[in-house]
Design an enzyme around this catalytic site. Structure first.
Site, PDB file in Angstrom:
ATOM      1  N   ARG A 156      40.338 110.345  28.577  1.00  0.00           N
ATOM      2  CA  ARG A 156      41.340 110.783  27.595  1.00  0.00           C
ATOM      3  C   ARG A 156      41.137 110.045  26.269  1.00  0.00           C
ATOM      4  O   ARG A 156      41.235 110.629  25.192  1.00  0.00           O
ATOM      5  CB  ARG A 156      42.756 110.563  28.146  1.00  0.00           C
ATOM      6  N   ASP A 182      48.105 125.824  31.465  1.00  0.00           N
ATOM      7  CA  ASP A 182      48.128 125.483  32.888  1.00  0.00           C
ATOM      8  C   ASP A 182      48.843 126.601  33.633  1.00  0.00           C
ATOM      9  O   ASP A 182      49.675 127.311  33.069  1.00  0.00           O
ATOM     10  CB  ASP A 182      48.847 124.149  33.125  1.00  0.00           C
ATOM     11  N   ASP A 233      39.302 120.745  32.327  1.00  0.00           N
ATOM     12  CA  ASP A 233      39.469 119.771  33.422  1.00  0.00           C
ATOM     13  C   ASP A 233      40.058 120.465  34.652  1.00  0.00           C
ATOM     14  O   ASP A 233      41.201 120.212  35.037  1.00  0.00           O
ATOM     15  CB  ASP A 233      40.385 118.631  32.952  1.00  0.00           C
ATOM     16  N   CYS A 257      35.726 117.559  39.317  1.00  0.00           N
ATOM     17  CA  CYS A 257      36.180 116.525  40.245  1.00  0.00           C
ATOM     18  C   CYS A 257      35.826 116.887  41.684  1.00  0.00           C
ATOM     19  O   CYS A 257      36.427 116.385  42.626  1.00  0.00           O
ATOM     20  CB  CYS A 257      37.678 116.275  40.075  1.00  0.00           C
ATOM     21  N   ASN A 275      46.563 131.714  34.017  1.00  0.00           N
ATOM     22  CA  ASN A 275      45.297 131.381  34.650  1.00  0.00           C
ATOM     23  C   ASN A 275      44.266 131.122  33.544  1.00  0.00           C
ATOM     24  O   ASN A 275      44.027 132.000  32.707  1.00  0.00           O
ATOM     25  CB  ASN A 275      44.879 132.575  35.516  1.00  0.00           C
ATOM     26  N   PHE A 310      43.727 123.483  31.619  1.00  0.00           N
ATOM     27  CA  PHE A 310      44.114 122.760  32.848  1.00  0.00           C
ATOM     28  C   PHE A 310      44.814 121.449  32.424  1.00  0.00           C
ATOM     29  O   PHE A 310      44.400 120.364  32.777  1.00  0.00           O
ATOM     30  CB  PHE A 310      42.900 122.449  33.736  1.00  0.00           C
TER      31      PHE A 310
HETATM   32  N1  SAH Z   1      43.697 117.119  32.568  1.00  0.00           N
HETATM   33  C1  SAH Z   1      44.868 116.761  33.336  1.00  0.00           C
HETATM   34  C2  SAH Z   1      44.652 116.925  34.820  1.00  0.00           C
HETATM   35  C3  SAH Z   1      44.277 118.339  35.245  1.00  0.00           C
HETATM   36  S1  SAH Z   1      44.515 118.639  36.950  1.00  0.00           S
HETATM   37  C4  SAH Z   1      45.283 115.334  32.965  1.00  0.00           C
HETATM   38  O1  SAH Z   1      44.608 114.681  32.158  1.00  0.00           O
HETATM   39  O2  SAH Z   1      46.322 114.879  33.472  1.00  0.00           O
HETATM   40  C5  SAH Z   1      44.208 120.341  37.087  1.00  0.00           C
HETATM   41  C6  SAH Z   1      45.323 121.253  36.600  1.00  0.00           C
HETATM   42  O3  SAH Z   1      44.857 122.598  36.670  1.00  0.00           O
HETATM   43  C7  SAH Z   1      46.612 121.232  37.412  1.00  0.00           C
HETATM   44  O4  SAH Z   1      47.681 120.931  36.566  1.00  0.00           O
HETATM   45  C8  SAH Z   1      46.763 122.671  37.962  1.00  0.00           C
HETATM   46  O5  SAH Z   1      48.106 123.128  37.927  1.00  0.00           O
HETATM   47  C9  SAH Z   1      45.927 123.454  37.006  1.00  0.00           C
HETATM   48  N2  SAH Z   1      45.302 124.698  37.495  1.00  0.00           N
HETATM   49  C10 SAH Z   1      44.652 124.911  38.659  1.00  0.00           C
HETATM   50  N3  SAH Z   1      44.098 126.137  38.681  1.00  0.00           N
HETATM   51  C11 SAH Z   1      44.395 126.725  37.487  1.00  0.00           C
HETATM   52  C12 SAH Z   1      44.091 127.978  36.895  1.00  0.00           C
HETATM   53  N4  SAH Z   1      43.321 128.891  37.512  1.00  0.00           N
HETATM   54  N5  SAH Z   1      44.554 128.219  35.660  1.00  0.00           N
HETATM   55  C13 SAH Z   1      45.317 127.324  35.010  1.00  0.00           C
HETATM   56  N6  SAH Z   1      45.611 126.103  35.515  1.00  0.00           N
HETATM   57  C14 SAH Z   1      45.164 125.813  36.730  1.00  0.00           C
END
Ligand code: SAH
Length: 392
Positions: free
Chosen positions: A210, A248, A296, A336, A275, A226
């Site tokens: 970050r 998200d 992410d 991840c 999505n 995400f």
């Molecule tokens: N970058 C964030 C962590 C991301 S975790 C940080 O720094 O804290 C991954 C995220 O993706 C989760 O919040 C989950 O709700 C979201 N997610 C999972 N599949 C998704 C999709 N197809 N579209 C949008 N969001 C999604």
């Protein structure tokens, strides 16, 4: 003590201090050990290799606690906890934070045990039978050695079912933690919901990233795909990004991202629930471009079996993401999935860049933050990989 005897020529990984004994490596087991019971592991000749925890229903039948003949008792767990804390000495100050991973499972010699600290609250996940069986000793050691006020359990994780364990959630020691714990990473504050949030409440593994991504954010518009509770976008805004769009699928995560924006007194941002695969196509079709795109996603491969599908997923999302980067902009892209190697991930991004017709240069290779230590004898522990890229 009950004895697990390995088949001939199956002792090498354990001698090299890899902590897993797979069921296929076992020749015999004496007297039916209980779930999580400490067993002695020997080679085919009966030479002792060390002590581990018995997981009768898992493919990984034993996870090693130690590779010598010492005891596995309260003093042992107190010592392992002390070593884990020593590894992280000074990290909170150096990273200017009050949220840190304190125990990172195998890499800290404690398979199945994950503990994160959020201010005065410890949050633990006990994912294996051995971790579960020794939970009380671990919690007591952690509370005593950290001076924390609470220990909250978030063992509501899929992996427990392979271990024959039900999910477990709730207070294990001390007082009930507050509904939201406000932590900080440098100048940025985040409210963390340790009861309902993902994992133990927050993605601590991305802390360094970050910061590193935010260093590229000044004067740029940011797409934080995400976004969870705002992570990269808030750090970018704090560092001088001109505008941030968070995307998200989770309404709860977005509500927290919005609340975190206010908590930091940052200017308004755009929050889109949807999505990411779909939303990125919509941006593309509307010719929207961003100076910095963060991708992410959650892990696309839970195991090696899903690897091919996951590689396609990473290529697709990066293809969409790269197309949205302005010429001269930045892409910060992550995986991840532990099953995917850094080389595989790089290939997926390379294929995406080629198909997008863009020249992409790597500014930095990224990894999980150093409190998520990796052990040289347990390469499986490296799961978070990222590339910080310039996109021509
Ligand atoms: N970058 C964030 C962590 C991301 S975790 C940080 O720094 O804290 C991954 C995220 O993706 C989760 O919040 C989950 O709700 C979201 N997610 C999972 N599949 C998704 C999709 N197809 N579209 C949008 N969001 C999604």
């Amino acid at each position: 003590m009950k004895i697990v005897t390995l088949k001939p020529r199956h002792d090498r990984p354990i001698r090299l201090r890899h902590p897993w004994v797979f069921s296929g490596a076992i020749a015999s087991v004496s007297r039916d050990p209980a779930l999580g019971e400490t067993v002695l592991v020997t080679d085919a000749e009966g030479i002792p290799l060390g002590l581990g925890a018995w997981s009768p229903t898992s493919q990984i039948s034993v996870r090693m606690w130690r590779f010598d003949d010492g005891a596995v008792d309260e003093a042992f767990f107190a010592d392992r906890v002390a070593k884990a804390l020593a590894v992280r000495a000074g990290m909170a100050e150096r990273f200017d934070t009050d949220a840190l991973r304190l125990v990172n499972a195998e890499a800290d010699g404690l398979p199945g045990v994950t503990v994160d600290r959020y201010g005065d609250t410890l949050v633990g996940q006990f994912s294996t039978a051995g971790a579960e069986r020794n939970k009380a000793a671990l919690v007591a050691a952690l509370m005593a050695q950290t001076g924390a006020k609470s220990f909250y359990e978030r063992s509501d994780i899929d992996g427990r079912k392979y271990e024959g364990l039900p999910p477990a959630v709730g207070l294990l020691a001390g007082e009930e933690p507050p509904e939201r714990i406000v932590i900080h990473e440098g100048q940025v504050r985040f409210a963390v919901d340790v009861r309902g949030g993902h994992k133990t409440g927050f993605y601590l593994d991305q802390r360094d990233n970050r910061r590193l991504v935010a260093e590229e954010a000044r004067g740029r518009s940011v797409l934080n795909a995400f976004c969870y509770t705002g992570g990269f976008g808030l750090a970018a805004q704090r560092a001088g990004a001109t505008a941030v769009t968070h995307v998200d699928v989770s309404a709860t995560a977005l509500a927290q991202a919005r609340a975190n924006t206010a908590l930091n007194a940052l200017p308004e941002a755009t929050f889109i629930q949807g999505n990411v695969f779909q939303e990125l196509r919509t941006f593309r079709d509307r010719a929207c471009r961003f100076g910095l795109v963060v991708l992410d996603p959650p892990k696309f491969a839970a195991s090696k079996r899903e690897l091919d599908k996951a590689k396609r997923g990473y290529k697709d999302i990066n293809l969409l993401g790269i197309k949205l980067v302005e010429p001269g902009g930045i892409l910060a892209t992550f995986s991840c999935s532990g099953a995917l190697t850094p080389a595989d991930f790089r290939t997926a991004v390379t294929d995406a860049a080629r198909d997008a017709g863009r020249t992409v240069r790597i500014l930095r290779e990224l990894r999980q933050a150093p409190d998520h230590v990796e052990s040289l004898t347990f390469p499986e522990g490296l799961y978070l990989k990222g590339l910080l890229c310039h996109v021509e």
